[in-house]
Enzyme design. Structure first.
Site, mmCIF file in Angstrom:
data_model
loop_
_atom_site.group_PDB
_atom_site.id
_atom_site.type_symbol
_atom_site.label_atom_id
_atom_site.label_comp_id
_atom_site.label_asym_id
_atom_site.label_seq_id
_atom_site.Cartn_x
_atom_site.Cartn_y
_atom_site.Cartn_z
ATOM 1 N N THR A 109 0.858 -1.183 0.000
ATOM 2 C CA THR A 109 0.000 0.000 0.000
ATOM 3 C C THR A 109 0.892 1.229 0.000
ATOM 4 O OG1 THR A 109 -0.198 0.025 2.417
ATOM 5 C CG2 THR A 109 -1.935 -1.116 1.187
ATOM 6 N N VAL B 136 0.785 3.569 3.426
ATOM 7 C CA VAL B 136 1.290 3.041 4.697
ATOM 8 C C VAL B 136 2.582 2.257 4.515
ATOM 9 C CG1 VAL B 136 0.772 1.493 6.636
ATOM 10 C CG2 VAL B 136 -1.020 2.973 5.701
ATOM 11 N N CYS B 137 2.608 1.340 3.566
ATOM 12 C CA CYS B 137 3.743 0.430 3.426
ATOM 13 C C CYS B 137 4.901 0.996 2.616
ATOM 14 C CB CYS B 137 3.281 -0.883 2.794
ATOM 15 S SG CYS B 137 1.980 -1.707 3.726
ATOM 16 N N LEU B 138 4.649 2.013 1.808
ATOM 17 C CA LEU B 138 5.698 2.565 0.944
ATOM 18 C C LEU B 138 6.211 3.923 1.422
ATOM 19 C CD1 LEU B 138 7.428 2.445 -1.631
ATOM 20 C CD2 LEU B 138 5.488 3.470 -2.852
#
Length: 174
Positions: free
Chosen positions: A118, A121-123
């Site tokens: 995502t 959030v994740c990147l």
């Protein structure tokens, strides 16, 4: 004069690939890109890193919960990296997990090709943290996505404002 992060070409010898939270459950949160395209692009990155003998650093979050294991294609094309993955316990910004950050640092590479399942959030948070530590980052946007197009546009804008270059697998096929 243009900054190094925009003009320096990454080479196989000075670059690592970092894949963040490409898990069976978290992929279900992504609606801005077709799941099969996301999986194909993750496979391209993992396969490229493995075949070119580049360091491939993987991390997952809360595998025993709804997020689940990393995608099977990652397990298949990069079994050694999969076995060494950092399993985080709920730390949202992956870079804040010292084991993950140390795994990336241990590659000895200054340049990182980064993708997160995502974008928001994740990147974005780990990419900004990595950049803050002095790494040169290139984010691969089509090896992840977002719950909505608005969330994705905001995430991409945050990368732009931070001066983090972005790319896609599609850019390199033509």
């Amino acid at each position: 004069m243009a900054e190094e992060r925009f003009t320096k070409a990454f080479s196989l010898s000075d670059t690592a690939v970092v894949l963040i939270d490409h898990q069976i459950g978290t992929c279900g949160w992504v609606h801005s890109i077709d799941a099969s395209v996301l999986e194909k692009n993750v496979k391209i990155l993992a396969t490229f890193a493995t075949k070119m003998k580049m360091p491939l650093v993987l991390t997952s979050s809360m595998e025993n919960n709804m997020q689940g294991l990393l995608l099977e294609v990652i397990q298949t094309v990069a079994p050694e990296a999969y076995a060494k993955r950092t399993k985080r316990q709920g730390i949202v910004n992956a870079w804040m997990d010292e084991n993950f950050a140390e795994a990336v640092r241990a590659t000895g590479k200054k340049n990182l090709i980064v993708a997160g399942v995502t974008a928001d959030v994740c990147l974005v948070p780990p990419a900004m943290s990595m950049q803050g530590e002095g790494f040169l980052i290139k984010c691969v946007l089509d090896a992840g996505g977002s719950p909505t197009e608005t969330v994705e546009k905001v995430a991409w804008e945050r990368l732009k404002q931070a001066g983090i270059p972005v790319t896609s697998n599609e850019c390199h096929r033509h």
